[in-house]
Write an enzyme that holds these catalytic residues in place. Structure first.
Site, short mmCIF file in Angstrom:
data_model
loop_
_atom_site.label_atom_id
_atom_site.label_comp_id
_atom_site.label_asym_id
_atom_site.label_seq_id
_atom_site.Cartn_x
_atom_site.Cartn_y
_atom_site.Cartn_z
N SER A 141 -2.95 8.33 -38.36
CA SER A 141 -4.36 8.41 -38.72
C SER A 141 -4.68 9.78 -39.26
CB SER A 141 -5.23 8.17 -37.47
OG SER A 141 -5.02 6.88 -36.97
N SER A 142 -5.62 9.83 -40.20
CA SER A 142 -6.14 11.10 -40.74
C SER A 142 -4.99 11.91 -41.35
CB SER A 142 -6.88 11.84 -39.63
OG SER A 142 -7.72 12.84 -40.17
N SER A 143 -4.74 13.13 -40.89
CA SER A 143 -3.60 13.89 -41.43
C SER A 143 -2.29 13.11 -41.23
CB SER A 143 -3.50 15.26 -40.74
OG SER A 143 -2.40 15.99 -41.24
#
Ligand SMILES: *[C@@H]1O[C@H](CO)[C@@H](O)[C@H](O)[C@H]1NC(C)=O
Ligand SMILES: *[C@@H]1O[C@H](CO)[C@@H](O)[C@H](O)[C@H]1NC(C)=O
Ligand SMILES: *[C@@H]1O[C@H](CO)[C@@H](O)[C@H](O)[C@H]1NC(C)=O
Length: 295
Positions: A141-143
């Site tokens: 998720s995200s980075s």
């Protein structure tokens, strides 16, 4: 819902109640070439499949292996117990704890950087546990979602499929410095055509001519951290690289407010747009493991 699927769900629910998870996260030193001093933790269930599949789960910015294990992808270890697969939780020691998806080294197959260290972890597990090289997966998720995109592009020979949540396409951060935020565009303010986005992914492993990993991605329309436009950009990128066209939307799938965007016959690429959902889209283990062909 398939009855096998229902049985699987009941099994997971039951085994969670009936047995206590005795396996836990353990640290692995000296796993191989590791240019950016990453740390490696693994979850190995007590009972392994013969030739166990492997999923590597890079954390979000500011995250850690333990946090991702116990808070971000919470039901993954339970599925690992049921399916006998191994989970790798890597971590970067940088202050921001964001993955390097911007340097030429990390963006290049066998170029060094974070990606090479992550691949060393996969190879270590493949060897030590006689893992199945045709069943290596990545999700984040995200980075961690940005790193998922990059690993699929830079090491298409290693991964069978990947699933991104609230991430950004390969090349979005190319050559930038940390914290360059681009408002309504990709995180670094870039806007490209599908072909150009595709070229960014291809450039990470220019010589590759085999079958590419399958791609799944999730994003919330109300994401204020990683702009929603990154969903469309990832879909442009992988539609171009995989050569699969959009064929239709399924509304309220897998739940109310989510739209499933199907590419080709849906086996190689699928996107999910989550109406009103912010950063990050909750982890959907069942849909992911089904897409990976593990359920
Ligand atoms: C890395 O740098 C080389 C030399 O400038 C360049 O040819 C290549 O395209 C770069 N790789 C990526 C993935 O941008
Ligand atoms: C694909 O790549 C492999 C490994 O680099 C090479 O041996 C092979 O000749 C290539 N095949 C084609 C059709 O380009
Ligand atoms: C498919 O779903 C996406 C996300 O909700 C939406 O942006 C797009 O307009 C939809 N396409 C069609 C033809 O309805």
């Amino acid at each position: 819902m398939h009855s096998t699927k229902l049985t699987n769900l009941l099994f997971v629910a039951f085994s969670t109640l009936a047995t206590s998870q005795t396996a836990k996260l353990t640290s692995v030193p000296n796993f191989g070439t590791n240019p950016s001093s990453l740390t490696m933790n693994i979850y190995v269930p007590n009972t392994l499949a013969t030739k166990p599949p492997i999923i590597i789960v890079p954390h979000p910015c500011g995250g850690s292996a333990q946090d991702t294990f116990s808070r971000v992808a919470t039901n993954l270890p339970t599925y690992a117990d049921k399916l006998g697969l191994i989970l790798i939780y890597p971590a970067t020691p940088t202050t921001s704890a964001c993955w390097d998806v911007r340097s030429n080294a990390s963006m290049t197959h066998d170029g060094g950087g974070d990606t090479l260290g992550l691949i060393s972890m996969v190879n270590y597990i493949l060897t030590k546990y006689a893992g199945d090289p045709t069943k290596v997966f990545v999700t984040g998720s995200s980075s961690g979602g940005m790193m998922t995109n990059l690993l699929l592009a830079a090491y298409p020979d290693v991964f069978a499929a990947g699933a991104v949540s609230s991430g950004a396409p390969v090349g979005c951060w190319d050559g930038t410095t940390p914290n360059s935020i681009g408002g309504p565009y990709c995180q670094a303010g870039k806007t490209y055509s599908a072909t150009q986005w595709g070229e960014f992914a291809v450039e990470s492993d220019r010589g590759f001519n085999g079958t590419r990993p399958r791609f799944m991605t999730w994003h919330g329309t109300a994401d204020r951290v990683v702009a929603y436009v990154n969903l469309g950009d990832q879909l442009k990128q992988w539609s171009s690289v995989l050569g699969v066209q959009w064929t239709g939307n399924v509304t309220d799938s897998p739940e109310k407010g989510y739209t499933k965007m199907v590419y080709g016959d849906g086996t190689r690429m699928v996107g999910y747009s989550a109406l009103g959902v912010g950063h990050m889209v909750p982890f959907h283990a069942e849909e992911m493991l089904e897409f990976f062909g593990l359920l």
